[in-house]
Design an enzyme around this catalytic site. Structure first.
Site, mmCIF file in Angstrom:
data_model
loop_
_atom_site.group_PDB
_atom_site.id
_atom_site.type_symbol
_atom_site.label_atom_id
_atom_site.label_comp_id
_atom_site.label_asym_id
_atom_site.label_seq_id
_atom_site.Cartn_x
_atom_site.Cartn_y
_atom_site.Cartn_z
ATOM 1 N N ARG A 1 40.133 40.444 29.724
ATOM 2 C CA ARG A 1 41.551 40.125 29.514
ATOM 3 C C ARG A 1 41.722 38.879 28.658
ATOM 4 O O ARG A 1 42.653 38.800 27.862
ATOM 5 C CB ARG A 1 42.249 39.972 30.859
ATOM 6 C CG ARG A 1 42.378 41.321 31.575
ATOM 7 C CD ARG A 1 42.792 41.153 33.023
ATOM 8 N NE ARG A 1 43.978 40.338 33.108
ATOM 9 C CZ ARG A 1 44.391 39.724 34.219
ATOM 10 N NH1 ARG A 1 43.686 39.843 35.331
ATOM 11 N NH2 ARG A 1 45.484 39.017 34.212
ATOM 12 N N ASP B 1 40.063 43.027 38.991
ATOM 13 C CA ASP B 1 41.094 42.091 39.471
ATOM 14 C C ASP B 1 42.353 42.820 39.933
ATOM 15 O O ASP B 1 42.527 44.008 39.660
ATOM 16 C CB ASP B 1 41.523 41.169 38.313
ATOM 17 C CG ASP B 1 40.477 40.124 37.991
ATOM 18 O OD1 ASP B 1 39.588 39.904 38.820
ATOM 19 O OD2 ASP B 1 40.568 39.546 36.886
ATOM 20 N N ARG C 1 34.005 44.332 40.024
ATOM 21 C CA ARG C 1 35.042 43.754 40.884
ATOM 22 C C ARG C 1 36.325 43.602 40.088
ATOM 23 O O ARG C 1 36.653 42.516 39.611
ATOM 24 C CB ARG C 1 34.592 42.391 41.386
ATOM 25 C CG ARG C 1 33.397 42.491 42.309
ATOM 26 C CD ARG C 1 32.840 41.113 42.544
ATOM 27 N NE ARG C 1 31.571 41.211 43.259
ATOM 28 C CZ ARG C 1 30.714 40.209 43.357
ATOM 29 N NH1 ARG C 1 30.992 39.051 42.775
ATOM 30 N NH2 ARG C 1 29.589 40.369 44.016
#
Lengths: 282, 282
Positions: free
Chosen positions: B228, B68, B66
């Site tokens: 991240r 971002d 999934r």
């Protein structure tokens, strides 16, 4: 400091000639050269708006290469003159602060008063990227021309090598309008200094992006549309639709009839402009 | 062929489960996962609109990762089931014909009925690109995080190597909401299979784009925002603002207080999803 603290007259400041190294993503530009506003956004236009804001007066800008709509640049060179009292770093920061995200000034240098980004240039260098892939590749197609059929890179390299030297390239482009008076032959003769093709393999991203072919061209100058038409015609050679002999015949014919269509702008990038080392050494 | 030439009932057709390899430029997407229309355009949303047009009925799609908002993918994998009678090549062409230019189906495979793009996956692989450059670089910043200060790649590599193995990564991310019931420890423990950093030099484009650092991570699964935040914290290590010992302490603390801010989405790309070779071999 002027006696009595009165502001120095603007005209009394010395005129400084500056060169700037400029990079841009050409996707959203109607090319380098300034046009009437209704014809669209240009690189020269946004740079001149920035330089006017920085200098407080109109600062006309000259570019070394007049890249077409959609063509990118990592090494465009511009020149301009100004009486603004800013050091080189301050010019760069101030211009970048006033430029949109798709254009950046990568360096600023002081040059001799007679410097002219286009006329002083010895050579321009372009890179063209082809992605050979039967399927769309969203992460590569902003900066490469995707070709769905296989290309024989060795044959393309043989054809490309034939371009080196002085040739009348009129089969592949036309002379810019504003350079008259060079005589019949001078109009479309250019000296190709380097021309090469090589294959860049995709490594572990192969599944996601096919193989990439990179063409590099350096010439004293290029005719309008020349690199893209050379690439379009070399792709016909790579695809086996034109023989080496036919490619040579097209070059020698000076006739636009049999060349390939121009390759798309997105694959093209002005990577460098060469100047005499004592004039500008970047 | 059904006797009498009557069209076969739709329900009588066998349900086929398919996997597709998907690439996208995440810039203009609010991430992978479908959301209400007013929250924005998603990759799942545009794929499901395409698959519905192809199959003539709603075709819910499952994605392995999934990603971002703004995160790219060269090797996302989706799965879906359909009764439409199309061969694999026809599925790929039809989906691509109905997808926007920033998403493409790079391959389609038939898989076992129990295949599930997310649950069947053994590992996800991500790449993160950092551009070290004090000046804006318009041709690189769509797919890289530009950092204006120097980074010590050797120290970053030492810190990155410490991530390999099974760790509770709760300092760097949170567990997706819809996976409850795995017990306290299970929630945020992930197994990092590979983690590396290396420097990619810019070659003759150096003047136009600084040096590039590539980080690669492979894990059985990642917490939300984990890559991240790891990159953002590793950049603090590279900049000398965190020591190796402090980096280890943050990892071991399971505490979000001292980690770095998340690195921007543009530098991140889901490059591959691994499955057992007998399930899906891409």
């Amino acid at each position: 400091m002027a006696e009595g603290g009165a502001p120095e007259a603007h005209e009394a400041r010395p005129l400084t000639v500056l060169a700037a190294l400029v990079a841009y993503d050409g996707t959203d530009f109607k090319g380098f050269q300034r046009q009437s506003a209704e014809r669209g956004r240009t690189v020269q236009g946004v740079i001149e708006r920035a330089s006017e804001r920085v200098a407080g007066e109109a600062v006309p800008v000259v570019g070394a290469g007049r890249t077409d709509t959609g063509v990118h640049a990592s090494g465009q060179v511009i020149s301009f003159a100004s009486r603004a009292r800013l050091d080189l770093g301050a010019w760069q920061r101030a211009l970048n602060a006033n430029l949109p995200p798709d254009v950046a000034v990568r360096g600023v240098a002081m040059v001799a008063p007679e410097f002219h980004a286009r006329r002083s240039a010895l050579a321009r260098r372009y890179r063209y990227r082809i992605l050979v892939d039967p399927v769309r590749a969203p992460l590569a197609e902003r900066y490469a021309w995707r070709v769905a059929y296989p290309l024989d890179v060795a044959t393309m390299a043989a054809a490309t090598a034939l371009l080196v030297g002085e040739h009348d390239f009129s089969a592949f482009g036309s002379s810019p309008r504003d350079r008259p008076g060079e005589g019949y032959r001078g109009h479309t003769v250019r000296k190709m200094l380097e021309a090469s093709v090589h294959c860049v393999h995709g490594g572990d991203e192969r599944r996601a992006g096919g193989s990439q072919i990179e063409l590099r061209f350096a010439a004293n100058a290029f005719l309008t549309g020349m690199v893209r038409r050379l690439v379009g015609t070399l792709a016909l050679v790579g695809a086996g639709r034109l023989s080496l002999a036919e490619f040579v015949a097209i070059l020698e014919s000076r006739d636009k009839a049999h060349r390939g269509v121009a390759a798309p702008a997105c694959g093209l990038c002005l990577t460098r402009v060469d100047y005499p080392a004592d004039v500008l050494a970047w």
